[in-house]
Design an enzyme around this catalytic site. Sequence first.
Site, mmCIF file in Angstrom:
data_model
loop_
_atom_site.group_PDB
_atom_site.id
_atom_site.type_symbol
_atom_site.label_atom_id
_atom_site.label_comp_id
_atom_site.label_asym_id
_atom_site.label_seq_id
_atom_site.Cartn_x
_atom_site.Cartn_y
_atom_site.Cartn_z
ATOM 1 N N LYS A 185 0.837 -1.203 0.000
ATOM 2 C CA LYS A 185 0.000 0.000 0.000
ATOM 3 C C LYS A 185 0.876 1.260 0.000
ATOM 4 O O LYS A 185 0.555 2.260 -0.659
ATOM 5 C CB LYS A 185 -0.944 0.000 1.209
ATOM 6 C CG LYS A 185 -1.790 1.271 1.355
ATOM 7 C CD LYS A 185 -2.684 1.505 0.135
ATOM 8 C CE LYS A 185 -3.718 2.604 0.245
ATOM 9 N NZ LYS A 185 -3.356 3.909 0.702
ATOM 10 N N GLU A 192 1.041 6.684 -6.685
ATOM 11 C CA GLU A 192 -0.059 7.679 -6.713
ATOM 12 C C GLU A 192 0.523 9.103 -6.734
ATOM 13 O O GLU A 192 0.096 9.952 -7.535
ATOM 14 C CB GLU A 192 -0.921 7.458 -5.468
ATOM 15 C CG GLU A 192 -2.001 8.489 -5.191
ATOM 16 C CD GLU A 192 -2.703 8.239 -3.834
ATOM 17 O OE1 GLU A 192 -3.148 7.096 -3.591
ATOM 18 O OE2 GLU A 192 -2.790 9.178 -3.010
HETATM 19 C C1 6PG Z 1 -5.811 5.669 -1.175
HETATM 20 C C2 6PG Z 1 -5.005 6.900 -0.831
HETATM 21 C C3 6PG Z 1 -5.161 7.308 0.583
HETATM 22 C C4 6PG Z 1 -4.270 8.482 0.980
HETATM 23 C C5 6PG Z 1 -4.640 9.756 0.321
HETATM 24 C C6 6PG Z 1 -3.891 10.972 0.877
HETATM 25 O O1 6PG Z 1 -5.190 4.748 -1.687
HETATM 26 O O2 6PG Z 1 -7.017 5.660 -0.972
HETATM 27 O O3 6PG Z 1 -3.660 6.623 -1.059
HETATM 28 O O4 6PG Z 1 -4.843 6.192 1.386
HETATM 29 O O5 6PG Z 1 -4.435 8.662 2.339
HETATM 30 O O6 6PG Z 1 -4.425 9.683 -1.038
HETATM 31 O O7 6PG Z 1 -2.529 10.824 0.838
HETATM 32 P P1 6PG Z 1 -1.606 12.144 1.046
HETATM 33 O O8 6PG Z 1 -2.280 12.990 2.088
HETATM 34 O O9 6PG Z 1 -0.276 11.656 1.541
HETATM 35 O O10 6PG Z 1 -1.555 12.816 -0.275
#
Ligand code: 6PG
Length: 470
Positions: A185, A192
């Site tokens: 993850k 991401e």
């Molecule tokens: C997901 C995301 C999530 C993450 C947000 C914010 O897979 O649903 O990765 O888990 O918490 O995208 O991440 P940042 O605040 O670090 O940008």
Amino acid sequence: MTATADIGVFGLGTMGSALALNLAENGFTVAVSNREADWIDPFLTEAGPLADRLIGVAALADFVAALSTPRSVLFMIPSGAPMDAMITQIAPLLDPGDTIIDGGNADFHDTRRRAKALDAQGLHFVGMGVSGGEEGARHGPSMMVGGTDHSWQQLQPMLEAIAATFEGAPCVAHLGPDGAGHFVKTVHNGIEYADMQMIAEVYGLMRDGGGQEAPAIGAVFQNWRDGPLKSYLMDVSATVLSSRDATTGQPMVDVILDQAGQKGTGRWTLIEALRMGQSASTIEAAVGARGWSSEKDMRAAAESLLPAGTAGGEMPPDADLEQALLAGRILSHAQGFRILHAASEEFGWGLDMGRISEIWRAGCIIRSALLDDFASAFRAALPRDHLILAPTMRARLADAIPALRRVVAAGVSMGVALPALSAGLAWYDTMRRARGTANLIQAQRDFFGHHGFERLDEPGRHHGTWNGLI
Ligand code: 6PG
């Protein structure tokens, strides 16, 4: 309290509530609890008819007593110290064979430590990455599970029922023991970050180099939604670029301060990558760019002090921008998978990259059409386990890399920063060249530090005489 619940969900924040409702909707009986007990009743009221399968319990002992054995307790609470505190409270109430699940974005080192400590008490600990935000958690997330076979057998029917599906296949898998799920993850989040950054870079080039307004850029992104870039993040980007601020009527993105937040998973990906001697240059650029974004005052002051020194340059056509993003996406995933590969070797997890690609095809934030191609590439014999050497990816890169070069060159000429796209290209150009330049690094090291080097023509460790200068 009769022990009837299939699972307990502790933590009724956004993600915990959504997962509890998803489980209830899929026919499971769910005990729910929360640190602030006064959240429980409003949650049950809002659940409507689903409340029939939800058991709200305030006291931790009653919450545990409501669960059928062996128990499964899912915690959806902030990672770090709060998780340790809850483990300390709940562990004495559980029996050998029970499983505690951490569904937050936890540091996998913590997960490994907790799994080991609980194992000594006969308890199982699962680190489960949950991706897809609130909408995903409510209607189908992608879930990355790390833990024992015993826990997986217990959880599998529930998780497969609530997961997102891709052509009927649930996007959840038991990826390995202890920290494997949370590590996967974490790398998902690193990818991401890179994907979001590269999309933002193309937006920046179109805005600052091409002088285009947000709605026009949104319209171009809209056209890419059904092409090779088809993905959730492309959808999100097209939608937000065409949204307007209800107060001012301006494009929404034009009223948002250009400082990005982050909670740490991108940085963890990098730290682990560097620790294992891996390259994650696209992810590093993305994390770095978020850091630079927070130096708003400095950037504002520098704008009038530092000349751009631009060399003119023309905006590449939209088709080039699309292909450049595609190349960047392939390269950043390839880097992410290399990190997963290295961690799998180091921790003996036996991660299955094809399976990981499969469960990322739906539900998660980085879901994209490419992931199905990655899954097929990993399922076929992959030369050197390297995604960029897969025949299908080589073909795509052969088409897309020339466009990436033109786009990066345009950014360089026009003085528009493309840190992740150019980092990806530099990595690609490094990896595709048999003879690099580290021979000079080795010579430098030997000259000033007597560190020694290997020769091309003779085995062993050697030193140079450096024209008699040392
Ligand atoms: C997901 C995301 C999530 C993450 C947000 C914010 O897979 O649903 O990765 O888990 O918490 O995208 O991440 P940042 O605040 O670090 O940008």
